[in-house]
Structures are given as C-alpha cells and as structure tokens.
Design an enzyme around this catalytic site. Sequence first.
Site, PDB file in Angstrom:
ATOM      1  N   LEU A  49       1.005  -1.115   0.066  1.00  0.00           N
ATOM      2  CA  LEU A  49      -0.088  -0.052   0.123  1.00  0.00           C
ATOM      3  C   LEU A  49       0.999   1.394  -0.106  1.00  0.00           C
ATOM      4  CD1 LEU A  49      -3.011   0.456   0.107  1.00  0.00           C
ATOM      5  CD2 LEU A  49      -3.010   0.678   2.578  1.00  0.00           C
ATOM      6  N   ASP A  50       0.525   2.153  -0.769  1.00  0.00           N
ATOM      7  CA  ASP A  50       1.522   3.058  -1.173  1.00  0.00           C
ATOM      8  C   ASP A  50       1.684   3.980   0.200  1.00  0.00           C
ATOM      9  OD1 ASP A  50       1.945   2.767  -3.587  1.00  0.00           O
ATOM     10  OD2 ASP A  50       0.495   4.051  -4.485  1.00  0.00           O
ATOM     11  N   PRO A  51       2.567   4.828   0.243  1.00  0.00           N
ATOM     12  CA  PRO A  51       2.854   5.562   1.874  1.00  0.00           C
ATOM     13  C   PRO A  51       1.731   6.686   1.832  1.00  0.00           C
ATOM     14  CG  PRO A  51       4.962   5.290   0.919  1.00  0.00           C
ATOM     15  CD  PRO A  51       4.021   4.679  -0.227  1.00  0.00           C
ATOM     16  N   LEU A  52       1.375   7.174   0.941  1.00  0.00           N
ATOM     17  CA  LEU A  52       0.447   8.290   0.742  1.00  0.00           C
ATOM     18  C   LEU A  52      -1.129   7.713   0.824  1.00  0.00           C
ATOM     19  CD1 LEU A  52       1.602  11.068  -2.069  1.00  0.00           C
ATOM     20  CD2 LEU A  52       1.555  10.927   0.648  1.00  0.00           C
ATOM     21  N   ALA A  53      -1.212   6.269   0.888  1.00  0.00           N
ATOM     22  CA  ALA A  53      -2.591   5.725   0.827  1.00  0.00           C
ATOM     23  C   ALA A  53      -2.638   5.260   2.256  1.00  0.00           C
ATOM     24  CB  ALA A  53      -2.536   4.498   0.057  1.00  0.00           C
TER      25      ALA A  53
END
Length: 328
Positions: A49-53
Amino acid sequence: MARQGRKPKGRPVNGWVIFDKPRGMGSTEAVSRIKWLFFAQKAGHAGTLDPLASGMLPIALGDATKTVPFVMDGEKTYRFTVRWGAETTTDDLEGPQVRTSEARPSRAEIEALIPRYVGEISQVPPTFSAIKIEGNRAYDLARDGEPVEIPARTVTVHSLVVVDMPDDATTVFEAECGKGTYVRAIARDMGRDLGCFGHIVDLRRTAVGAFDEDDLVTVAEIDAAADAGLEALDAEAVEAGAKARVTDFRPLDSLMLPVETALSDLYEVQLTPDQASRVLAGNPVLLRGRDAPAFMDDAYAVGHGRLVALGSVEEGAFKPKRVFGGKG
C-alpha cells in the site's frame, strides 16, 4: 564439524494482523513495526500500500505467511478521491503537475464514461509503481531519470461507482477490483478521456480478500495492547533508565485473526484426530460423506483445533501440499 542452525529469534506466533495503515507510513515500515511489537519470528504483508494511501494492510505472522498468495489473489476495495484539472508524474499528490486543464467534468459525463472502466480492461501501470522492468522497480528508474516504458496489461474491475462530488473539481469513487489493478491509473486515464486530466488526492483500501473493515486494527489499538503487556518496573529500575519490555503478549495476540481466516474462499476439509496426524506426516486421506468433492484445485484441512495443511482434492482424497506444524 557442521554448524548447527541458529534458533529463530522471536516467538512462533501465527496469525493475521489486519493493520489500518496510516497515511505516511510505508508498507515495509508497517510490517517491521508489527513484527517487532509481537516479537514474531516471521512476518510479511499481502499487497503493498503506497505511503500516501491509508487503510487495510494485511500482515501475516508465522505460518500465515504461507497463505499470503491466496489473499493477494483476492478482490480489493478502494475508496479514492480524484482532483480534476491536472495530471502529475506519479498520478497522485507526490509528483509535480505535467498537464493542466480548465475543463471540469459533470457527474453525468463521469458516469457515462464508467462502463469503459468496468470488466476486463487494458491498463498501463503508473510510471512510479513497483512493477519490475528488467529486474528494476519502475519507481527506482523513474526517480533516477531513466525512461520508463511499461506495457499495458489486462486487469479486472468488478465495479466502479461515484460516491460523492463535493465540488466540480473533486469526485469520490469506490472500486472493487482484481489483482494488479492500479486505481491511480484509472484516475489518470479517466482524466485523459474526459479531457480535463486528473490525479488522486486521497486513497484508502477498505477490503482485501476475505478481510473487511470490521477486521481492521488501528495503531492506537496496537499500542494500547502493547502497553497493557509491559512488565512492571520498580522505582530503582526506572531511576536507572531501564525501559519496560512487553512480557505479556496476550493483549497483542487477541488482536490477531487465525491463519485460516484468509482461506474462506477455499474448500474446508474437517479432519479427525487420526486423519490430522496422517496429514501432518504428509500423507493423503480419503474424504467421507456424500457431499465430499472428488476434485478441488485448492483446499485446506483443519484438525486438532487448528489449520493443518493446504492442499488439493484428487480422486476423493485430500492431498497435502503444505503442512502447518507450528502451534498457535
């Protein structure tokens, strides 16, 4: 003299922690934190899961790591917010804008376009993604200024709906999709098709495979459970600067789901104690009952009150492929 293998560090703890990853934390960082807090011998996650997500990051401990592929192959649900009027290099807020437009789509225009993005669709993953190109991650090449060409691939989007439009530049979607689908690419491609460009400004994963929002465990809940299990230090130890360690893991372990929770879509074989012992030794067992299947590509067996093995059913017999020998 042959060197004896080192004893694994940590506890042989087995299960799933369905972590509600906060925005800004990387997936690898999240796994390391959970592994350290639970003092687990082994840990891994079921889908970056992307850091910004934010949202669901299923973290497998111990024997649960053997079931990760079944979770990664499962459907995923995302809620994401698209800002119209600009396309970025990363298809989210992290990268600079590369295309802009004054146009803004109406809800009717967006909903008329949605059928093109449902079903099996061809999609080019974002340049800044974990896709490997000749052994290198695409995002590493992109950050180094290397040209990145990722071929289109077929992915499956089961549903895509507009949840909200708080203003003419912002649309909130919910998507249910299969393995390998990038919702950042959906936002990018819809923006191009609508002639207004677009990028994601918020992304949250709410379901993965057999896990849903009711299974989520927050940072606060995990920290509270860890604090509840800390050893008691006397005044002298505190004055000497000693730091309390987790010595009672029961509060933390209560946050885990059983290993077999990840396998709810597979056929379940209930074993007698004698059958379980045979399967644990790697032997097949015949299935009894009128409803027992003759063939099944994937199945799991439960006995002795726990998950015993992953395997298949062939000619009416359960054949183990992967045996779970650990306790817990």
